[in-house]
Motif scaffolding. Structure first.
Motif, PDB file in Angstrom:
ATOM      1  N   LYS A 253       0.848  -1.199   0.000  1.00 24.47           N
ATOM      2  CA  LYS A 253       0.000   0.000   0.000  1.00 24.47           C
ATOM      3  C   LYS A 253       0.885   1.252   0.000  1.00 24.47           C
ATOM      4  O   LYS A 253       1.941   1.264   0.630  1.00 24.47           O
ATOM      5  CB  LYS A 253      -0.909   0.019   1.235  1.00 24.47           C
ATOM      6  N   ASN A 255       1.001   3.991   1.582  1.00 23.20           N
ATOM      7  CA  ASN A 255       0.701   4.826   2.743  1.00 23.20           C
ATOM      8  C   ASN A 255       1.668   6.012   2.809  1.00 23.20           C
ATOM      9  O   ASN A 255       2.850   5.876   2.530  1.00 23.20           O
ATOM     10  CB  ASN A 255       0.829   3.990   4.023  1.00 23.20           C
ATOM     11  N   ALA A 261      -4.558  10.368  -2.302  1.00 23.81           N
ATOM     12  CA  ALA A 261      -5.527  10.930  -1.366  1.00 23.81           C
ATOM     13  C   ALA A 261      -5.490  10.146  -0.063  1.00 23.81           C
ATOM     14  O   ALA A 261      -5.491   8.908  -0.074  1.00 23.81           O
ATOM     15  CB  ALA A 261      -6.932  10.878  -1.978  1.00 23.81           C
ATOM     16  N   ARG A 262      -5.451  10.841   1.040  1.00 23.38           N
ATOM     17  CA  ARG A 262      -5.272  10.202   2.341  1.00 23.38           C
ATOM     18  C   ARG A 262      -6.561   9.509   2.789  1.00 23.38           C
ATOM     19  O   ARG A 262      -7.614  10.115   2.884  1.00 23.38           O
ATOM     20  CB  ARG A 262      -4.837  11.239   3.379  1.00 23.38           C
ATOM     21  N   GLU A 263      -6.462   8.218   3.034  1.00 24.52           N
ATOM     22  CA  GLU A 263      -7.533   7.465   3.666  1.00 24.52           C
ATOM     23  C   GLU A 263      -6.957   6.813   4.907  1.00 24.52           C
ATOM     24  O   GLU A 263      -5.821   7.111   5.308  1.00 24.52           O
ATOM     25  CB  GLU A 263      -8.091   6.413   2.703  1.00 24.52           C
ATOM     26  N   ALA A 264      -7.695   5.922   5.523  1.00 21.23           N
ATOM     27  CA  ALA A 264      -7.162   5.213   6.682  1.00 21.23           C
ATOM     28  C   ALA A 264      -5.919   4.423   6.270  1.00 21.23           C
ATOM     29  O   ALA A 264      -5.841   3.913   5.148  1.00 21.23           O
ATOM     30  CB  ALA A 264      -8.229   4.272   7.250  1.00 21.23           C
ATOM     31  N   ARG A 280      -9.171   0.679  -2.660  1.00 13.83           N
ATOM     32  CA  ARG A 280      -8.968   1.832  -1.805  1.00 13.83           C
ATOM     33  C   ARG A 280      -7.855   2.683  -2.389  1.00 13.83           C
ATOM     34  O   ARG A 280      -6.983   2.191  -3.122  1.00 13.83           O
ATOM     35  CB  ARG A 280      -8.558   1.388  -0.394  1.00 13.83           C
ATOM     36  N   ALA A 281      -7.845   3.971  -2.047  1.00 12.01           N
ATOM     37  CA  ALA A 281      -6.746   4.833  -2.467  1.00 12.01           C
ATOM     38  C   ALA A 281      -5.447   4.351  -1.825  1.00 12.01           C
ATOM     39  O   ALA A 281      -5.398   4.104  -0.621  1.00 12.01           O
ATOM     40  CB  ALA A 281      -7.028   6.274  -2.061  1.00 12.01           C
ATOM     41  N   HIS A 357     -18.702   2.299  -7.066  1.00 13.47           N
ATOM     42  CA  HIS A 357     -17.921   3.501  -7.307  1.00 13.47           C
ATOM     43  C   HIS A 357     -18.357   4.184  -8.591  1.00 13.47           C
ATOM     44  O   HIS A 357     -18.690   3.525  -9.580  1.00 13.47           O
ATOM     45  CB  HIS A 357     -16.431   3.161  -7.388  1.00 13.47           C
ATOM     46  N   TRP A 370      -7.174   8.100  -6.094  1.00 11.85           N
ATOM     47  CA  TRP A 370      -8.367   8.737  -5.516  1.00 11.85           C
ATOM     48  C   TRP A 370      -9.584   7.985  -6.007  1.00 11.85           C
ATOM     49  O   TRP A 370      -9.558   7.383  -7.093  1.00 11.85           O
ATOM     50  CB  TRP A 370      -8.431  10.209  -5.938  1.00 11.85           C
ATOM     51  N   ARG A 371     -10.651   7.995  -5.221  1.00 10.86           N
ATOM     52  CA  ARG A 371     -11.887   7.306  -5.628  1.00 10.86           C
ATOM     53  C   ARG A 371     -13.100   8.124  -5.207  1.00 10.86           C
ATOM     54  O   ARG A 371     -13.075   8.864  -4.218  1.00 10.86           O
ATOM     55  CB  ARG A 371     -11.954   5.913  -5.008  1.00 10.86           C
ATOM     56  N   LYS A 373     -17.104   7.320  -4.490  1.00  7.19           N
ATOM     57  CA  LYS A 373     -18.134   6.303  -4.361  1.00  7.19           C
ATOM     58  C   LYS A 373     -19.479   6.843  -4.820  1.00  7.19           C
ATOM     59  O   LYS A 373     -19.757   8.049  -4.748  1.00  7.19           O
ATOM     60  CB  LYS A 373     -18.224   5.821  -2.919  1.00  7.19           C
TER      61      LYS A 373
END
Length: 501
Positions: A253, A255, A261-264, A280-281, A357, A370-371, A373
């Motif tokens: 990933k 990270n 784009a920042r996700e968890a 996921r991004a 999505h 980036w995504r 939904k």
């Protein structure tokens, strides 16, 4: 005679192997160990051996030989069609000290073979502390190298090139921000450290294997059971996942990447298990066959971002395309069917969430940046501008945002994570010093300094005899006329080849 050239260029990529001149010139520093073990690779052609192995044991990509009184080694089919094999005796027991012909007889069980080449090489393990130095970038064995256990050296190098190539293409078009170029070191080093720590667990300890495992392997009930297991594991789908490393190859990933784009925070997949696709991004775009028979990856550009429309999100796509264009970044828009078939995997039926999505932004290296939904509200103008800032590394006026990125809390988190991964890697390196007491530790020094330390090491020097190199694997067979003259076993040993092992 040696010819020297002066080349003027914008960027330099060090893809020149473990003895890299580029790494030397930029002063690259490394962590790891050199001189863990000296090994040998002996290339032989043994008529009929591939067919005999397939008939009696089951064909596989490698075979381990372990004999209590002789030693242990590896037999690798290089080209089964022509019966070309690579024999690698481990530096344990008397087998390793024998002549190439005697080793070939012992490991193949016959004196009917043609010796093609012998190549000594060393087990080394090192990872650079930085993969980029200004406009110079380190990839492949230049940046990281380890013994070939697990078969991950080449795959990791290809991933380096896959990550860097599209960024350099953008730089040569004048589209690359500082964040885009700096992201190579940020993204790839954390992935390489994860792979390196996995490989560390695969490195065998020959000195312990011979006395501890040989009696077990030679016990006939165990050997019979192993033969049955080998037949099963070396057939069909099992053979494709023999090393069980799809998690480390596909499950990484991005990270803390400044371009995602920042996700968890997503932990990487367990390397000892299968790859678990996730949309996921920062994750790899999951493979999917579309109703028209094409793979979704076929719709992704190889040199720029792709705005992948899965539903009616044309307005958002056009706004984002215009925002990226204003920042000097090219992209393409592609539309695919939103409702695609699921995919059968080893874990059962897996239904991907593509249909949930409206739009994905996918990088040329097949990672989602980036995504959007279907359940989310379409982004407003400010949100689109923010996404474009992240993807391009530039503000709306075209100003480079790297100084702003360095002041952000995300950058502080990235530095903390990088330090954590480095310290974890260094901690996992320490046991090698006990398993291989003759090895020389590399701790934040250049390759030249490390090699000088190896040759000064009283335990390694007698084995090195001035011939130590940073090569960590056997080289390919030389082409055509460069091969040494072939000889049979009896020709090389003056009759010894006819004796029984």
């Amino acid at each position: 005679p040696e010819t020297r050239y002066r080349v003027r260029c914008k960027y330099v990529v060090g893809a020149d192997g473990p003895a890299s001149r580029v790494a030397e010139l930029v002063g690259a520093k490394y962590d790891g160990f050199l001189g863990l073990n000296k090994s040998r690779s002996i290339a032989v052609v043994v008529p009929g051996l591939a067919a005999r192995l397939a008939r009696t044991i089951g064909f596989a990509h490698q075979y381990w030989l372990l004999r209590k009184r002789r030693g242990l080694g590896l037999v690798v089919p290089v080209d089964p069609v022509s019966d070309l094999f690579n024999l690698m005796p481990f530096p344990v027991g008397e087998l390793f000290q024998q002549s190439p012909t005697r080793v070939a007889e012992e490991m193949t069980g016959t004196s009917r073979f043609t010796l093609k080449q012998e190549k000594p090489w060393w087990w080394n393990f090192f990872v650079a502390r930085q993969f980029s130095h200004g406009r110079a970038f380190l990839v492949g064995d230049c940046a990281h190298s380890w013994p070939p256990f697990g078969g991950l050296g080449g795959n990791t190098a290809y991933a380096d090139a896959f990550n860097l190539s599209w960024k350099l293409a953008a730089a040569c078009r004048g589209e690359a921000s500082q964040a885009l170029l700096n992201s190579y070191d940020i993204e790839r080093r954390q992935a390489v450290l994860s792979t390196a720590m996995y490989v560390l667990g695969l490195v065998p300890r020959p000195a312990a294997m011979k006395p501890l495992l040989a009696p077990v392997f030679e016990w006939w009930p165990f050997s019979r059971w192993m033969r049955l297991i080998w037949h099963h594991k070396s057939s069909g789908l099992h053979a494709a996942n023999h090393f069980a490393s799809s998690g480390i190859m596909f499950g990484g990933k991005l990270n803390f990447s400044p371009l995602v784009a920042r996700e968890a925070i997503l932990p990487p997949d367990d390397p000892a298990c299968g790859y678990q696709p996730v949309l996921r991004a920062g994750a790899r775009l999951p493979h999917l066959l579309l109703p028209d028979g094409t793979a979704i990856a076929e719709h992704i550009a190889n040199d720029r971002y792709t705005l992948l429309l899965l539903a009616d999100a044309s307005a958002t796509a056009e706004a984002l395309r215009a925002a990226l264009q204003a920042r000097g970044v090219a992209c393409q828009v592609a539309r695919v069917a939103a409702h695609a078939k699921g995919q059968e995997t080893s874990g059962g039926q897996l239904a991907f969430e593509y249909a949930k999505h409206a739009m994905l932004v996918v990088r040329p290296d097949l990672h989602v940046a980036w995504r959007l939904k279907l359940s989310a509200r379409p982004p407003d103008a400010a949100a689109v501008e923010s996404v474009a800032d992240t993807l391009s590394g530039r503000s709306g006026g075209g100003t480079d945002r790297w100084a702003e990125v360095e002041r952000s809390t995300d950058y502080d988190s990235m530095r903390s994570y990088r330090l954590f991964m480095t310290q974890r890697f260094q901690a996992k390196l320490r046991p090698l010093g006990f398993a291989f007491p003759q090895a020389t530790k590399v701790d934040g020094v250049t390759k030249a300094e490390a090699i000088a330390a190896v040759k000064a090491n009283a335990r390694t020097a007698p084995a090195a005899k001035g011939e130590f190199t940073t090569t960590t694997k056997a080289t390919d067979l030389p082409a055509g006329g460069k091969e040494p003259a072939a000889a049979t076993g009896s020709e090389r040993t003056g009759g010894e080849g006819s004796k029984e092992p």
